[in-house]
Design an enzyme around this catalytic site. Structure first.
Site, short mmCIF file in Angstrom:
data_model
loop_
_atom_site.label_atom_id
_atom_site.label_comp_id
_atom_site.label_asym_id
_atom_site.label_seq_id
_atom_site.Cartn_x
_atom_site.Cartn_y
_atom_site.Cartn_z
CD GLU A 1 16.96 45.46 -5.33
OE1 GLU A 1 16.08 45.33 -4.47
OE2 GLU A 1 18.10 44.97 -5.22
CB CYS B 1 -1.07 38.81 -3.01
SG CYS B 1 -0.04 38.73 -1.52
CB CYS C 1 -1.58 34.87 -1.28
SG CYS C 1 0.11 35.10 -1.88
CG ASP D 1 18.19 36.04 -3.94
OD1 ASP D 1 17.95 36.96 -3.15
OD2 ASP D 1 19.15 35.25 -3.81
CB CYS E 1 3.76 38.64 -1.78
SG CYS E 1 3.10 37.20 -2.66
CB CYS F 1 3.05 35.41 0.61
SG CYS F 1 1.91 36.80 0.82
CG ASP G 1 17.50 40.44 -6.11
OD1 ASP G 1 17.38 41.58 -5.63
OD2 ASP G 1 17.89 39.45 -5.43
#
Length: 438
Positions: free
Chosen positions: A293, A363, A383, A390, A360, A380, A198
């Protein structure tokens, strides 16, 4: 002295680049500077000729025909005749390649642009026109037409057949670059673990397999930043004087100021490139699958300013953010990943960047509330998973890369997805609704 790469086979192309620091004499420096400005002018004239013929007659002009015009111009214009004929022909071939890249829908190149006076000076030569000989273990010489032997620092072996050479100048001085055919084939898959990366501003790069981010050191020290700011202010004052009382003529002091600014900015660019090369080489060597990305840097760094009548909001803040994004050069990192992945037997996968910072990694819940604002904490709402924002995004990037890249290592988390509002999504055209008939 041994002679290296004097003759070349026309059927092979360059597949690697080599760059060395050149040290011309005083006379050679003057000749190269004059050639650099001639190259810039010849590029602009050739481009203008092509544009004019296309607009007036819809005629496509190529380098084969322009080379005949160049031969006639060399006898009539001394400033073109002083430039080696091989360099002039290479310029026209480079212009052909620029047009081919522009017409190629898969290439991101734009329409060929004219070169301004402040553009970096560079003189291209085909491989057949140059000759390289090794002086000793650390030094070598390049023979150029009409110039003689140009000394350069042999910091690494050339390692192949020279296909082309370019002599250029930046803020630190002259350099010579070679396009080399090495005959190296892509390595077989290295079988090493996968990772996601990232790229950001606060954290230059966060790798999914690591617990701490990789931070790029400051490209300029505090004193260098102060000096650069002072030089920029001095340049603005000197240009104001140049435009009004001095009739637009640059003074020697202004040229000295511009050279000092160029040295600082070149030093900053070199430090940035050093970090980028070390980062991409390390990741490409030690990982078999690299996920990044698929960023649209042009859209990310668009100006917030609209017009005088309707000015944008937070223009100065957005300008600072744009500089920080460009300082991390995500496009250059991707370019280096692409060719280094082939060299070291890894695979590069660019995944859609939508909501990677709001998903997340445990999950799969997509919720903007999991990361409020632009904080560094991701929590999150489903969960309760907590992580650095990052690092969480890098794990999500890796998971998407595994699915897209066809890896046989399956992701351990579920694929739950929650529909989120279309705020921040890329605009997509909707299909027209059929008209109702009565």
């Amino acid at each position: 002295m041994p002679v290296v790469n004097r003759r070349h086979d026309g059927g092979v192309k360059a597949d690697a680049g080599r760059k060395y620091r050149a040290y011309p004499t005083g006379d050679q420096d003057q000749v190269l500077t004059g050639w650099g400005h001639t190259v810039r002018a010849l590029w602009n004239v050739a481009l203008e000729q092509r544009v004019y013929l296309w607009e007036q007659r819809a005629y496509t002009l190529r380098s084969a025909e322009q080379c005949r015009h160049l031969t006639a111009a060399r006898t009539d214009l001394d400033w073109i005749g002083d430039l080696p004929a091989q360099a002039g022909q290479q310029i026209l071939r480079n212009l052909d390649r620029a047009y081919d890249n522009f017409w190629n829908p898969e290439h991101p190149a734009r329409f060929p642009a004219r070169k301004k006076r402040g553009h970096r000076l560079s003189i291209p030569f085909p491989g057949q026109a140059v000759e390289v000989r090794k002086v000793n273990r650390k030094w070598a010489e390049l023979r150029l037409p009409k110039l003689g032997w140009l000394r350069f620092r042999l910091s690494r072996a050339i390692g192949g057949t020279i296909r082309n050479a370019t002599v250029s100048r930046d803020g630190n001085g002259w350099h010579v670059s070679f396009g080399v055919h090495t005959s190296r084939k892509p390595d077989t898959p290295n079988g090493k673990p996968a990772c996601g990366v990232d790229f950001g501003v606060a954290a230059s790069a966060f790798v999914s397999t690591e617990t701490t981010p990789r931070l790029m050191p400051p490209t300029l020290t505090a004193n260098e930043k102060k000096r650069l700011k002072a030089l920029e202010q001095r340049k603005a004052r000197q240009i104001t004087y140049t435009k009004k009382p001095n009739g637009g003529k640059y003074s020697h002091r202004l040229r000295t100021t511009i050279a000092q600014i160029a040295r600082l900015t070149t030093r900053r660019a070199n430090r940035r490139q050093d970090f980028t090369h070390k980062l991409t080489t390390d990741l490409a060597k030690n990982h078999g699958l690299i996920g990044i990305e698929d960023l649209r840097v042009k859209n990310m760094t668009a100006s917030a300013k609209d017009s005088v009548e309707t000015p944008g909001k937070n223009v100065r803040a957005k300008a600072g953010l744009n500089r920080s994004i460009l300082d991390n050069i995500p496009g250059e990192r991707r370019r280096q990943f692409e060719y280094k992945a082939r060299i070291y037997g890894s695979v590069l996968v660019a995944v859609p960047p939508f909501h990677t910072s709001q998903t997340c990694a445990k999950c799969g819940q997509v919720d903007p509330e999991s990361r409020k604002g632009c904080g560094r904490l991701f929590a999150c709402t489903r969960c309760g998973h907590e992580d650095d924002a990052d690092h969480n995004a890098s794990i999500e990037i890796e998971a998407r890369a595994r699915r897209t890249g066809g890896s046989d290592i399956n992701s351990t988390r579920s694929t739950l997805r929650v529909r989120v509002p279309a705020i921040g999504r890329r605009r997509m055209r909707e299909a027209p609704k059929p008209a109702h008939t009565s």
